[in-house]
Design an enzyme around this catalytic site. Structure first.
Site, PDB file in Angstrom:
ATOM      1  N   HIS A  97      -6.669  39.474 -25.589  1.00 51.87           N
ATOM      2  CA  HIS A  97      -6.318  38.793 -24.338  1.00 51.87           C
ATOM      3  C   HIS A  97      -5.480  39.710 -23.454  1.00 51.87           C
ATOM      4  CE1 HIS A  97      -6.562  34.868 -26.801  1.00 51.87           C
ATOM      5  NE2 HIS A  97      -7.587  34.844 -25.969  1.00 51.87           N
ATOM      6  N   LYS A 126     -10.438  22.139 -29.897  1.00 52.61           N
ATOM      7  CA  LYS A 126      -9.571  22.970 -30.735  1.00 52.61           C
ATOM      8  C   LYS A 126      -8.390  22.183 -31.283  1.00 52.61           C
ATOM      9  CE  LYS A 126     -10.536  27.456 -28.679  1.00 52.61           C
ATOM     10  NZ  LYS A 126      -9.968  28.660 -28.087  1.00 52.61           N
ATOM     11  N   ARG A 162     -16.014  39.742 -26.188  1.00 51.15           N
ATOM     12  CA  ARG A 162     -15.931  40.582 -27.381  1.00 51.15           C
ATOM     13  C   ARG A 162     -17.310  40.965 -27.877  1.00 51.15           C
ATOM     14  NH1 ARG A 162     -12.893  36.185 -30.739  1.00 51.15           N
ATOM     15  NH2 ARG A 162     -14.485  35.086 -29.584  1.00 51.15           N
ATOM     16  N   SER A 178      -8.299  34.156 -31.700  1.00 55.84           N
ATOM     17  CA  SER A 178      -7.149  33.306 -32.022  1.00 55.84           C
ATOM     18  C   SER A 178      -7.398  32.514 -33.297  1.00 55.84           C
ATOM     19  CB  SER A 178      -6.853  32.361 -30.859  1.00 55.84           C
ATOM     20  OG  SER A 178      -6.437  33.085 -29.727  1.00 55.84           O
TER      21      SER A 178
END
Length: 166
Positions: A17, A41, A91, A129
């Site tokens: 990030h 999440k 990514r 994360s």
């Protein structure tokens, strides 16, 4: 120049990030890092903790401002802040497919709002994360994958969790 937003849950913020945010801060007049809610999440850090951690990480970058907008659509936040672009980090190809779909929805909601995709370095392409949280949960060291304030906060969360088990 254009203002931009970089929305995300940032639970926690990672070196990937940071790389994208630092890069984007050179491309835009102002970059708002927006702490948002992803309803799919489960969070380790509270919204307030995520906000404070991100602010610590970017306290020396005057082009980056960290704010929280947990209950708004991304396009609404962009309008509110006068942003003309949404920045997202990639990514891998899975990220691309996901981000393409989100960009499509955002473009439908606001045809004038563009999404800018920035790639992370290959050596950071595996950092997520979710993986950070999983590694920490089982006692792994992630200090090279997250900024120092985040590593300290993760260690504290782990210590508190272990104390609760006793």
């Amino acid at each position: 120049m254009i203002k931009a937003i970089f929305p995300g849950s940032f639970d926690p913020i990672t070196n990937g990030h940071v790389e994208v945010i630092e890069g984007a801060s050179h491309m835009f007049e102002k970059l708002y890092v927006v702490i948002m809610t992803n309803t799919s999440k489960k969070y380790l850090f509270t919204e307030k903790e995520r906000l404070e951690l991100a602010r610590k990480v970017f306290e020396n970058n005057e082009k980056v401002e960290v704010i929280a907008r947990p209950a708004e659509l991304t396009v609404e936040v962009a309008h509110e802040l006068g942003a003309g672009a949404i920045v997202r980090g990639l990514r891998n190809t899975a990220d691309f497919n996901y981000e393409r779909d989100i960009a499509g929805i955002n473009k439908t909601l606001d045809p004038d709002l563009n999404t800018v995709l920035l790639f992370t370095r290959p050596e950071d392409s595996f950092i997520s994360s979710s993986m950070i949280k999983e590694t920490v949960f089982f006692g792994g060291d992630v200090s090279t994958l997250v900024p120092k304030p985040v590593a300290a906060a993760l260690e504290e969360k782990l210590r508190n969790r272990n104390n609760e088990k006793k």
